[in-house]
Design an enzyme around this catalytic site. Structure first.
Site, short mmCIF file in Angstrom:
data_model
loop_
_atom_site.label_atom_id
_atom_site.label_comp_id
_atom_site.label_asym_id
_atom_site.label_seq_id
_atom_site.Cartn_x
_atom_site.Cartn_y
_atom_site.Cartn_z
N SER A 88 8.83 31.20 1.95
CA SER A 88 7.84 30.34 2.13
C SER A 88 8.61 29.79 3.69
O SER A 88 8.31 30.41 4.76
CB SER A 88 9.35 29.12 0.75
OG SER A 88 7.71 27.91 1.58
N ASP A 216 1.21 31.79 -6.57
CA ASP A 216 1.75 30.82 -6.04
C ASP A 216 0.82 29.47 -6.33
O ASP A 216 -0.40 29.69 -5.38
CB ASP A 216 2.12 31.17 -4.98
CG ASP A 216 2.62 30.52 -4.47
OD1 ASP A 216 2.80 29.37 -4.16
OD2 ASP A 216 3.44 31.34 -2.99
N HIS A 244 5.51 30.94 -7.18
CA HIS A 244 5.89 30.38 -5.75
C HIS A 244 7.77 31.00 -5.74
O HIS A 244 8.23 31.58 -4.39
CB HIS A 244 5.68 28.86 -4.87
CG HIS A 244 6.03 28.58 -3.76
ND1 HIS A 244 5.88 29.63 -2.42
CD2 HIS A 244 7.43 28.24 -2.78
CE1 HIS A 244 6.00 29.16 -1.48
NE2 HIS A 244 7.55 28.32 -1.38
#
Length: 266
Positions: A88, A216, A244
């Site tokens: 991320s 995700d 995610h």
């Protein structure tokens, strides 16, 4: 049969970098599997994250935020290279570390990670992400840290967005853990807009792998693919059924993927 010591010596050094509002704790399932396979694994807490005691108000820049990772790379013995994995927002920390220490990075790996190029400011992918409106921020709290606006806007994911968009395929126990350990963080967009693009000689010279998380709901697959088109990488891998938080929902698959990358690039 090789001894545990010789297996560890033969493995790679893999550095796992967490995303916003999380900490090194979020890698516990993957780190355990990689260490069992003989790899050396580091899971640093970035500044004001995990168990790092620094308050966010004392972390004015993205470089300050990434400093624990930069210190780790700087401390490596001459000649040692690591597999650097960013999840991320951790992708931009990996890019900064690769820019500063390209000779110490065997490969930069982006796990559903924000991946800057070396022709635009590092904020470019974050700005495009926000403009694209692919994530409903729901109950995420964004707040100014100071009246003058000199510090980056703080951010904390709320329980609704965490459950629906980040952890939707994780176990109830993992969701409880995540909600318990999350801390107020920031995307540091204001600071990243002021930074020069990373260079072709630094970050641009490092080999790169992107791991697409197919389910995700936070950084959706379409945006992950856009980043790869914007800045082509050496290899693209995919994990089916991964939300995610693939590091929690698909730890065995992710650990195998990272072990394969280590074998190829280290």
């Amino acid at each position: 049969m090789a001894s545990p010591a010789s297996e560890a010596a033969s493995g790679s050094h893999i550095v796992l970098v967490h995303g916003a509002c999380h900490g090194g704790w979020s890698w516990f399932k993957v780190a355990t599997r990689l260490r069992s396979a003989g790899h050396r694994v580091s899971t640093p807490d970035l500044a004001a994250s995990g168990v790092d005691p620094t308050p966010l108000c004392e972390v004015p820049t993205f470089r300050d935020y990434t400093k624990p990772l930069l210190d780790l790379l700087e401390s490596l013995p001459a000649g040692e290279k690591v597999i650097l994995v960013g999840h991320s927002l951790g992708g931009i920390s990996v890019a900064l570390a690769s820019e500063m220490f390209p000779e110490k990075v065997a490969a930069a790996v982006f796990l559903a990670g924000f991946m800057p190029d070396h022709s635009s400011p590092p904020s470019y992918v974050l700005d495009k992400f926000v403009e694209g409106r692919t994530l409903d921020w729901m109950d995420t709290e964004f707040k100014p840290q100071d009246p003058e606006g000199k510090l980056p806007t703080s951010m904390l994911f709320g329980p609704l967005v965490t459950r629906a968009s980040f952890y939707q395929l994780c176990s109830p126990e993992d969701l409880t853990l995540g909600r318990s350990l999350m801390r107020v963080g920031s995307m540091f967009v204001e600071d990243l807009r002021l930074q020069q693009p990373y260079t072709e000689a630094g970050y641009g010279s490092v080999r790169k792998v992107y791991i697409v998380c197919k389910e995700d709901h936070a950084i959706v697959e379409r945006f992950q693919r856009w980043m790869i088109e914007n800045y082509p990488v050496d290899e693209v891998k995919e994990i089916d059924g991964a939300d995610h938080m693939a590091l929690l929902s698909k730890p065995a698959e992710l650990a195998r993927c990272l072990a394969d990358i280590a074998e190829t690039y280290a």
